[in-house]
Enzyme design. Sequence first.
Site, mmCIF file in Angstrom:
data_model
loop_
_atom_site.group_PDB
_atom_site.id
_atom_site.type_symbol
_atom_site.label_atom_id
_atom_site.label_comp_id
_atom_site.label_asym_id
_atom_site.label_seq_id
_atom_site.Cartn_x
_atom_site.Cartn_y
_atom_site.Cartn_z
ATOM 1 N N SER A 92 19.872 121.202 67.586
ATOM 2 C CA SER A 92 20.227 120.780 68.943
ATOM 3 C C SER A 92 20.810 119.377 68.910
ATOM 4 O O SER A 92 20.405 118.547 68.088
ATOM 5 C CB SER A 92 18.970 120.779 69.811
ATOM 6 O OG SER A 92 19.179 120.052 70.981
ATOM 7 N N TYR A 105 10.212 118.879 71.690
ATOM 8 C CA TYR A 105 11.387 119.694 71.376
ATOM 9 C C TYR A 105 12.329 118.950 70.412
ATOM 10 O O TYR A 105 12.734 119.482 69.375
ATOM 11 C CB TYR A 105 12.130 120.050 72.665
ATOM 12 C CG TYR A 105 13.350 120.906 72.450
ATOM 13 C CD1 TYR A 105 13.220 122.254 72.142
ATOM 14 C CD2 TYR A 105 14.639 120.378 72.550
ATOM 15 C CE1 TYR A 105 14.341 123.056 71.946
ATOM 16 C CE2 TYR A 105 15.753 121.168 72.356
ATOM 17 C CZ TYR A 105 15.606 122.506 72.054
ATOM 18 O OH TYR A 105 16.707 123.296 71.843
ATOM 19 N N ALA A 107 11.722 116.410 68.426
ATOM 20 C CA ALA A 107 11.118 116.192 67.109
ATOM 21 C C ALA A 107 11.148 117.475 66.283
ATOM 22 O O ALA A 107 11.405 117.455 65.068
ATOM 23 C CB ALA A 107 9.689 115.692 67.270
ATOM 24 N N SER A 108 10.912 118.621 66.937
ATOM 25 C CA SER A 108 10.915 119.900 66.188
ATOM 26 C C SER A 108 12.311 120.213 65.667
ATOM 27 O O SER A 108 12.470 120.720 64.550
ATOM 28 C CB SER A 108 10.406 121.042 67.069
ATOM 29 O OG SER A 108 11.357 121.380 68.063
ATOM 30 N N LYS A 109 13.331 119.883 66.465
ATOM 31 C CA LYS A 109 14.705 120.158 66.031
ATOM 32 C C LYS A 109 15.154 119.155 64.960
ATOM 33 O O LYS A 109 15.924 119.491 64.064
ATOM 34 C CB LYS A 109 15.658 120.124 67.234
ATOM 35 C CG LYS A 109 15.439 121.277 68.208
ATOM 36 C CD LYS A 109 15.753 122.626 67.571
ATOM 37 C CE LYS A 109 15.665 123.775 68.546
ATOM 38 N NZ LYS A 109 15.973 125.081 67.952
HETATM 39 N N1 LIG Z 1 20.365 126.795 75.637
HETATM 40 C C1 LIG Z 1 20.653 125.577 75.205
HETATM 41 O O1 LIG Z 1 21.233 124.750 75.924
HETATM 42 C C2 LIG Z 1 20.310 125.192 73.794
HETATM 43 C C3 LIG Z 1 20.762 123.950 73.335
HETATM 44 C C4 LIG Z 1 20.464 123.567 72.034
HETATM 45 C C5 LIG Z 1 19.757 124.410 71.206
HETATM 46 N N2 LIG Z 1 19.319 125.619 71.684
HETATM 47 C C6 LIG Z 1 18.563 126.469 70.774
HETATM 48 O O2 LIG Z 1 19.174 127.734 70.710
HETATM 49 C C7 LIG Z 1 18.198 128.710 70.349
HETATM 50 C C8 LIG Z 1 18.311 129.886 71.298
HETATM 51 O O3 LIG Z 1 17.887 129.429 72.579
HETATM 52 P P1 LIG Z 1 18.377 130.053 73.958
HETATM 53 O O4 LIG Z 1 19.033 128.996 74.733
HETATM 54 O O5 LIG Z 1 19.085 131.340 73.715
HETATM 55 O O6 LIG Z 1 16.942 130.255 74.627
HETATM 56 P P2 LIG Z 1 16.223 131.567 75.167
HETATM 57 O O7 LIG Z 1 17.153 132.305 76.035
HETATM 58 O O8 LIG Z 1 14.926 131.094 75.733
HETATM 59 O O9 LIG Z 1 15.996 132.409 73.852
HETATM 60 C C9 LIG Z 1 15.031 132.041 72.902
HETATM 61 C C10 LIG Z 1 14.829 133.223 71.995
HETATM 62 O O10 LIG Z 1 13.864 132.856 70.996
HETATM 63 C C11 LIG Z 1 12.941 133.923 70.899
HETATM 64 N N3 LIG Z 1 11.620 133.434 70.483
HETATM 65 C C12 LIG Z 1 10.885 132.430 71.011
HETATM 66 N N4 LIG Z 1 9.720 132.307 70.357
HETATM 67 C C13 LIG Z 1 9.718 133.249 69.394
HETATM 68 C C14 LIG Z 1 8.792 133.644 68.391
HETATM 69 N N5 LIG Z 1 7.608 133.010 68.223
HETATM 70 N N6 LIG Z 1 9.117 134.678 67.569
HETATM 71 C C15 LIG Z 1 10.295 135.315 67.718
HETATM 72 N N7 LIG Z 1 11.218 135.003 68.643
HETATM 73 C C16 LIG Z 1 10.927 133.986 69.470
HETATM 74 C C17 LIG Z 1 12.855 134.516 72.303
HETATM 75 O O11 LIG Z 1 12.381 135.834 72.209
HETATM 76 P P3 LIG Z 1 11.618 136.493 73.475
HETATM 77 O O12 LIG Z 1 12.608 136.535 74.579
HETATM 78 O O13 LIG Z 1 11.203 137.818 72.960
HETATM 79 O O14 LIG Z 1 10.488 135.567 73.779
HETATM 80 C C18 LIG Z 1 14.314 134.463 72.722
HETATM 81 O O15 LIG Z 1 15.023 135.577 72.251
HETATM 82 C C19 LIG Z 1 16.846 128.001 70.406
HETATM 83 O O16 LIG Z 1 16.468 127.654 69.099
HETATM 84 C C20 LIG Z 1 17.143 126.753 71.224
HETATM 85 O O17 LIG Z 1 16.253 125.705 70.920
HETATM 86 C C21 LIG Z 1 19.579 126.022 72.957
#
Ligand SMILES: NC(=O)c1ccc[n+]([C@@H]2O[C@H](COP(=O)([O-])OP(=O)(O)OC[C@H]3O[C@@H](n4cnc5c(N)ncnc54)[C@H](OP(=O)(O)O)[C@@H]3O)[C@@H](O)[C@H]2O)c1
Length: 209
Positions: A92, A105, A107-109
């Site tokens: 991120s 968040y 720190a984890s990234k």
């Molecule tokens: N959206 C943003 O603006 C943004 C920006 C920077 C980085 N990111 C990163 O992009 C990645 C995808 O995020 P997103 O925006 O698509 O968010 P999201 O819509 O909330 O999707 C997160 C996904 O991670 C899965 N997940 C969460 N905990 C899990 C676990 N313990 N085991 C297996 N699957 C798990 C969820 O599955 P379930 O639905 O089954 O729970 C979901 O499919 C994340 O790593 C996030 O930190 C997002």
Amino acid sequence: MTPLPVDVTDKVAMEDLFGRPEVAHLKRLDGVILSAGICEYVHVDNLDPTLFERVMQTNFQGAVLSTRAALPLLRQSAASASRPAVLAAVSSMSTYVGFPRAQAYGASKAALSYFLDSLRCDLAPGISVCTIYPGFIETPMTEQNDFPMPMMLSAEQAAHRILSALEKRPRRIVLPWRMHALLTLARALPGIWYGMAIPRLTRQRRVAP
Ligand SMILES: NC(=O)c1ccc[n+]([C@@H]2O[C@H](COP(=O)([O-])OP(=O)(O)OC[C@H]3O[C@@H](n4cnc5c(N)ncnc54)[C@H](OP(=O)(O)O)[C@@H]3O)[C@@H](O)[C@H]2O)c1
């Protein structure tokens, strides 16, 4: 496509992931994109340790367990293909500078990014390691945010850019570029970021309905 639902924080289930009957025939993996993640905001007057554990377990330890599960098959691909196999993970742009309430968040990234940087040293040249740095992407994760999210991309735009960029086996992918440029400048000018921009952002949040 064969979906394999799994909790990435479950050590036992992750150990056995590619031993499952649905995929036992797999001899190699050409690419893996680690994207599972959660975002939880912190209240600084209560640095809730279980919140930190949850976020680190999913965003960092989950990536470690996923990499461990995939590595043998990625290595098989690296040994037999003419192009490097790909190990990519979604970090991120929150790692570029400090953001309010992002202590867990961010720190984890940051831990995830370092894990990938270090893996890159040990897995080259057979496996190309790529860190993906998104800004704001429109997904269920960002629906919870109660602050302005400039330069937001749709999930489709982000997925398309990531997939086409991965073809070139880059070390990192940043999207969108303008947000990357802005936050890179902010990192270079911490006085302006922490002294002017952040107080303005937090004031905006306090007056938001
Ligand atoms: N959206 C943003 O603006 C943004 C920006 C920077 C980085 N990111 C990163 O992009 C990645 C995808 O995020 P997103 O925006 O698509 O968010 P999201 O819509 O909330 O999707 C997160 C996904 O991670 C899965 N997940 C969460 N905990 C899990 C676990 N313990 N085991 C297996 N699957 C798990 C969820 O599955 P379930 O639905 O089954 O729970 C979901 O499919 C994340 O790593 C996030 O930190 C997002």
